[in-house]
Design a protein around this motif. Structure first.
Motif: not given
Lengths: 166, 102
Positions: A15-17, A21-30, A34-38, B12-17
């Protein structure tokens, strides 16, 4: 427990990923990134890769994202205006993407039908001790070459981003 | 409940890619394109670590460390290029940078 943790954090990551891609503002994307990384760090812990999980949080969610936020602040990047996309893309884009993903998942399951079950704590090879031993014995030369790569990257970033002095 | 196997992590990895690829291809803001590249590299890392667990070997994690290092170097140089570009062209939108078109 493993199943629940995997499902929760896999769904958060996806969902975070999508939000990146969907958000228009760069800060929201950033922030979404961070959610994806965590959540990926939690998945690395589930896979027994303790050292990589710590490096993920410190290097990616810490250093790289601070770099991104700094650049967004410096460039004062505002909201992005979407341009009209073609009708074919709007109708066929998402279904084709999901079909491709389904195909990839299908082949992954075909290739690894008897893949071992992933259970937390079953693999103890990801500690800092094991990673460090492999890194400084078997992979010493690539490690040193990596330090040269980082030096080149630092010099390149400084040369690219400096002001012309003439 | 159905147990989690390596194939789940590969899915999951394919989805992120795929999501990262869509971001690279559809977004106009170069900062977000760079973030999508980070997403793709994270998908690679997840693949490497899932296989490291499946094969009970630490080698995949070493490769993941190298991929992290590469991603950091790429982000630093990419953002440096972006700042130099912004100084010259006053834009961060990829489709307005068309110096090589004629």
């Amino acid at each position: 427990m493993d199943v629940i943790l995997f499902l929760v954090f896999a769904i958060i990551a996806v969902l975070c990923a999508i939000n990146v891609v969907v958000q228009t503002h760069p800060i929201a994307s950033a922030l979404s990134l961070i959610g994806v990384m965590g959540s990926l760090a939690v998945l690395y812990l589930l896979l027994g890769a303790e050292f990589i999980a710590a490096a993920q949080v410190i290097v990616y969610a810490g250093a790289v994202m601070v770099l991104f936020v700094f650049v967004i602040m410096l460039l004062n990047a505002g909201e992005e205006v979407h341009r009209g996309r073609s009708f074919v893309v709007q109708v066929l884009g998402a279904p084709l993407l999901i079909a491709l993903l389904g195909l990839l998942v299908y082949f992954a399951q075909r290739l690894f039908p008897g893949a071992p079950m992933v259970r937390f704590g079953a693999f103890r090879g990801g500690t800092a001790v094991a990673v460090g031993r492999a890194l400084f014995t078997q992979y010493l030369l690539p490690f040193e070459v990596t330090s040269v790569l980082i030096l080149i990257a630092i010099l390149g970033a400084i040369v690219l981003a400096r002001k012309e002095l003439d | 409940m159905h147990p989690i196997t390596t194939a789940h992590y590969l899915g999951l990895s394919a989805a992120l890619l795929l999501i990262g690829t869509v971001g690279v291809l559809t977004r106009r803001n170069i900062v977000i394109i760079l973030m999508s590249i980070e997403l793709i590299l994270n998908a690679v890392n997840l693949n490497l670590i899932a296989f490291s667990k499946a094969l009970q070997s630490v080698n995949g994690q070493i490769f993941a460390i190298f991929v992290i290092t590469d991603a950091v170097a790429e982000a630093a140089v990419g953002l440096g290029i972006l700042i130099a570009l912004f100084r010259n062209k006053e834009t961060v939108l990829a489709d307005e940078i068309d110096l090589l078109k004629w």
